[in-house]
Write an enzyme that holds these catalytic residues in place. Structure first.
Site, short mmCIF file in Angstrom:
data_model
loop_
_atom_site.label_atom_id
_atom_site.label_comp_id
_atom_site.label_asym_id
_atom_site.label_seq_id
_atom_site.Cartn_x
_atom_site.Cartn_y
_atom_site.Cartn_z
CB SER A 160 -0.84 -0.02 1.28
OG SER A 160 -1.40 1.25 1.51
CE1 TYR A 177 -3.85 -2.07 5.25
CE2 TYR A 177 -3.15 0.12 4.53
CZ TYR A 177 -3.56 -1.16 4.24
OH TYR A 177 -3.67 -1.56 2.92
CE LYS A 207 -1.51 -4.47 3.51
NZ LYS A 207 -1.82 -5.72 2.81
#
Ligand code: UDP
Length: 328
Positions: A120, A144, A148
């Site tokens: 991402s 988050y 990643k």
């Protein structure tokens, strides 16, 4: 020619995964989707087999690998809501990081060398310059994004140590839906701008909020690089073919390299829907970078990716038609 390649897709019943399963199936790949259906939907798997199981279930994962004997794994299954990741970091580290370790380990145990990872733009945090290229430092600003970035580190280290190669695709703002109306985004807890804008246009929500109008951008609202999910799915097929052919690990940005402000997205949604819905300007949402636009030259040049839907009205139109179908 591709029919002999078998691709195991985790999260293939979800929004992006299901579009990629469709693209793989259309090109003759054999596909097995591995999905716990926590957010995915059985009917979104248009091709191949579906195994309903959790990535944390090592036994089931192992059996699935032994049964299907994949040539490559595409890994979409993950938790993806940024604000939730701030409130429930353990869930995110477990689902996104720990489960990926299990998956990679299962790949190694079964001699599966090719791995495609859904990363991402959140790994960049607030980039110093835009468009941002793949060399920019990784400074994720929420759990988050950190999960990643951690998986990217894991994959790089594993590729050094083992007979294993990977491609990590850093998605920018994925939006839109399959034009035939078979697939789209389906979440009760949607937080993404285009989804909320089309829901508002259809009267499912009383108004749309614009989070912040005092950013240092042309119209004061945040700028993002919105990419149609079918173009993103195509990029997956091309990088898979590249990986199988060249065996070289790479990281690619996935965006069009063109930004739209929140106001521009709102205007496009009003135009396409023909509804002048209510918009309320509120304060900034925490953790939003003013601008996030991909430098996607590497992807275009390396795999000859030629996006077909680089058009905000098309993105909004497909999202709107999908939402209309959902509400019936
Ligand atoms: N946004 C907004 N109103 C909304 C949802 C999002 O103004 O109801 C803004 C958000 O602040 C950001 C942009 O739209 O600047 C894109 O947000 P989204 O959640 O779609 O994706 P993100 O870039 O956060 O991954």
């Amino acid at each position: 020619m591709n029919f002999k390649f078998k691709i195991l897709v985790t999260g293939g019943a979800g929004y992006i995964g299901s579009h990629v399963v469709k693209a793989l199936g259309e090109r003759g790949y054999q596909v097995l989707t591995y999905d716990n259906l926590s957010y995915g939907h059985r009917e979104a798997v248009l091709y191949g087999e579906l195994v309903v199981a959790d990535l944390a279930d090592r036994d089931s994962l192992r059996k699935t690998f032994e049964y299907f004997r994949p040539d490559a794994v595409m890994h979409f299954a993950a938790s993806i809501v940024v604000p939730e990741s701030v409130k429930k970091p353990v869930k995110y580290y477990r689902n996104n990081f720990c489960n990926t370790i299990s998956l990679v380990e299962t790949c190694i145990e079964n001699g599966v060398k090719n791995f495609i990872f859904s990363s991402s733009a959140a790994v960049y945090g607030i980039p110093d310059k835009c468009p941002v290229d793949e060399q920019a430092p990784l400074n994720p600003i929420n759990p988050y994004g950190r999960t990643k970035a951690m998986v990217e580190d894991l994959l790089a280290d594993v590729a050094q140590a083992e007979d294993f190669r990977y491609i990590s695709l850093r998605y920018f703002n994925v939006a839109g839906a399959d034009i035939s109306g078979r697939l789209g985004q389906r979440r009760q807890d949607a937080t993404h701008l285009i989804t909320l804008a089309v829901k508002t246009a259809l009267g499912e929500r009383p108004y749309l909020e614009i989070y912040g109008t005092d950013y240092p951008t042309s119209d004061g609202t945040c700028i993002r690089d919105y990419i149609h999910v079918d173009d993103l799915a195509d990029a997956h097929i091309l990088v898979l073919e590249y990986l199988m052919e060249h065996g070289k690990s790479e990281v690619f940005n996935c965006g069009y390299g063109h930004g739209y402000s929140v106001r521009e997205v709102v205007e496009a949604t009003k135009r396409v829907s023909g509804v002048d819905f209510k918009v309320i300007e509120t304060g900034r949402r925490e953790g939003d970078p003013p601008e996030l636009v991909a430098d996607s030259r590497k992807l275009r040049e390396t795999i000859s990716w030629q996006p077909k839907y680089n058009d905000m009205e098309y993105i909004v139109k497909t999202a709107l038609e999908w939402e209309r179908k959902l509400i019936g």
